[in-house]
Structures are given as structure tokens and as C-alpha cells.
Design a protein around this motif. Structure first.
Motif, mmCIF file in Angstrom:
data_model
loop_
_atom_site.group_PDB
_atom_site.id
_atom_site.type_symbol
_atom_site.label_atom_id
_atom_site.label_comp_id
_atom_site.label_asym_id
_atom_site.label_seq_id
_atom_site.Cartn_x
_atom_site.Cartn_y
_atom_site.Cartn_z
ATOM 1 N N HIS A 125 0.832 -1.212 0.000
ATOM 2 C CA HIS A 125 0.000 0.000 0.000
ATOM 3 C C HIS A 125 0.865 1.261 0.000
ATOM 4 N N ARG A 126 2.053 1.174 0.609
ATOM 5 C CA ARG A 126 2.950 2.350 0.578
ATOM 6 C C ARG A 126 3.556 2.537 -0.811
ATOM 7 N N LYS A 127 3.854 1.423 -1.474
ATOM 8 C CA LYS A 127 4.367 1.532 -2.842
ATOM 9 C C LYS A 127 3.321 2.177 -3.756
ATOM 10 N N LEU A 128 2.086 1.704 -3.653
ATOM 11 C CA LEU A 128 1.022 2.273 -4.483
ATOM 12 C C LEU A 128 0.781 3.741 -4.147
ATOM 13 N N THR A 129 0.829 4.077 -2.854
ATOM 14 C CA THR A 129 0.663 5.475 -2.441
ATOM 15 C C THR A 129 1.752 6.348 -3.043
ATOM 16 N N ALA A 130 2.987 5.871 -2.963
ATOM 17 C CA ALA A 130 4.107 6.640 -3.521
ATOM 18 C C ALA A 130 3.958 6.825 -5.019
ATOM 19 N N ILE A 131 3.544 5.766 -5.712
ATOM 20 C CA ILE A 131 3.369 5.857 -7.168
ATOM 21 C C ILE A 131 2.306 6.882 -7.522
ATOM 22 N N ILE A 132 1.171 6.847 -6.822
ATOM 23 C CA ILE A 132 0.073 7.781 -7.117
ATOM 24 C C ILE A 132 0.489 9.217 -6.827
ATOM 25 N N VAL A 133 1.123 9.447 -5.674
ATOM 26 C CA VAL A 133 1.510 10.815 -5.304
ATOM 27 C C VAL A 133 2.557 11.358 -6.262
ATOM 28 N N VAL A 134 3.574 10.556 -6.586
ATOM 29 C CA VAL A 134 4.626 11.018 -7.497
ATOM 30 C C VAL A 134 4.051 11.312 -8.881
ATOM 31 N N THR A 135 3.179 10.415 -9.357
ATOM 32 C CA THR A 135 2.557 10.629 -10.669
ATOM 33 C C THR A 135 1.704 11.889 -10.676
ATOM 34 N N THR A 136 0.910 12.077 -9.615
ATOM 35 C CA THR A 136 0.051 13.268 -9.523
ATOM 36 C C THR A 136 0.877 14.537 -9.482
ATOM 37 N N VAL A 137 1.912 14.553 -8.647
ATOM 38 C CA VAL A 137 2.761 15.744 -8.532
ATOM 39 C C VAL A 137 3.452 16.044 -9.863
ATOM 40 N N ALA A 138 3.957 15.014 -10.532
ATOM 41 C CA ALA A 138 4.644 15.220 -11.813
ATOM 42 C C ALA A 138 3.696 15.791 -12.859
ATOM 43 N N ALA A 139 2.477 15.231 -12.925
ATOM 44 C CA ALA A 139 1.500 15.707 -13.914
ATOM 45 C C ALA A 139 1.093 17.153 -13.634
#
Length: 198
Positions: free
Chosen positions: A6-20
Motif C-alpha cells: 500500500h505504501r508503494k502504491l501510495t508513492a506511485i500515485i503521489v509522485v505521478t500526480t505531482v509530476a502531472a
């Protein structure tokens, strides 16, 4: 690599959102800079053309007082720091200098068009009457409005990035934990079975 799912998925979503959002914000700010610069250029070109047209008679008949009166109308434009009429020989004919600004003589000969520096935008318009070159108008506009708009755009972009990142993190922590917890439990169980062979 060793983080829970769940932390990996959280990190992926946050990083993707911030980058976009970061890319979108950079594109938006760049577009605002481009459009505002074009607007300022168009506005200064129009101002130079109007002032030049109004000062034609004063230059033609060598009436500097009328030329100074024409230039004084620029007081209504706070971003105009100075404006001058020059004779065809490059001699100063009339000038207007806004309060708080130092007079600055342009480089001769005057070249018609718009020029940008770090702090100012310069406009030169040649003036003709009945086909005769009677003089030039030189207008200096400070870029305080431009930089103020740029600061507002950057602050707004940063606030949007922070707000959206916080929202993405909150949603990810709430939703993904529910999704990932059973998978984490299944992985732990599978590891224990493979280790104990029970």
C-alpha cells in the motif's frame, strides 16, 4: 523495494500526480508569460503609434511645448517611465519622465520596433508627415506589471501543486490501504507457507 504494497502504491500515485500537475503548471505559467508579453508589446506599440500621430504637427512645425503636452498624457499609464520625441537628426525635442525614474538617453541611431531588457521594454516609432521623416518617439515601459503577474502565476501554481498533492496523498492513504491490506496479508501468508512448508 521492501516497503509494504500500500505504501508503494501510495508513492506511485503521489509522485505521478505531482509530476502531472507540475508539468501542467509549468505549461500554464509559460503560456501566461507568452500571452502577457504579447499583450504588453501590442499595447506599447499602439501607445507609440498614437503618441507619434499626436506629435506629428509639433515636430513638423517645431513646437516643443505642444510635443511636451502630448507626452504628458502618458501620466495616465503608470507603467510608462519615460517618453521622448527626437528630431530626424537625433536631437532631443521633448521629454516626459515619470516621477521616481531617472532619465535615460537611448542609443543612437534609433531603430524602430520593440526591445526587451531585464527591467524595461523599449518602443521606437518613426514619424512621417506627407512622406517626410519628421522625427521619432521613444517610449520606455517598466516591467513591474509583468513581474507582478509572473509572481502571482508562480504562487498560484505552487499552491495548486501543494493542495493537489495533499489531496492525492490523503485519498491514497485512505483508499489504497483498504485495497492493499488483504494483498499484504496474502503475501505474508504465502511467505510463511513457503518458509515453514506447512
Amino acid at each position: 523495494r521492501n516497503l509494504p504494497l500500500h505504501r508503494k502504491l501510495t508513492a506511485i500515485i503521489v509522485v505521478t500526480t505531482v509530476a502531472a500537475i507540475l508539468m501542467a503548471s509549468i505549461a500554464t505559467v509559460a503560456y501566461e508569460i507568452y500571452t502577457f508579453r504579447r499583450f504588453m508589446t501590442s499595447e506599447l506599440e499602439t501607445t507609440a503609434a498614437v503618441i507619434g500621430a499626436n506629435g506629428t504637427a509639433a515636430l513638423r512645425f517645431n513646437v516643443s511645448r505642444d510635443a511636451e503636452a502630448t507626452l504628458s498624457s502618458l501620466k495616465a499609464k503608470a507603467h510608462i517611465s519615460s517618453a521622448c520625441f527626437f528630431t530626424p537628426e537625433g536631437e532631443l525635442f521633448a521629454a516626459y519622465i515619470a516621477e521616481g525614474y531617472e532619465p535615460a538617453m537611448p542609443t543612437m541611431p534609433l531603430r524602430e520596433g520593440i526591445e526587451f531588457t531585464d527591467k524595461e521594454m523599449l518602443a521606437v516609432k518613426h514619424i512621417y508627415h506627407d512622406g517626410d521623416f519628421v522625427g521619432s518617439v521613444h517610449i520606455v515601459s517598466n516591467l513591474e506589471i509583468f513581474y507582478a503577474q509572473l509572481r502571482r502565476s508562480v504562487v498560484a501554481a505552487v499552491l495548486i501543486i501543494v493542495a493537489c498533492s495533499a489531496l492525492a496523498l490523503a485519498i491514497a492513504l485512505r483508499v489504497l490501504h483498504v485495497i492493499a491490506a488483504p494483498i499484504d496479508n496474502l503475501i505474508d501468508t504465502a511467505n510463511r507457507v513457503s518458509q515453514t512448508r506447512d
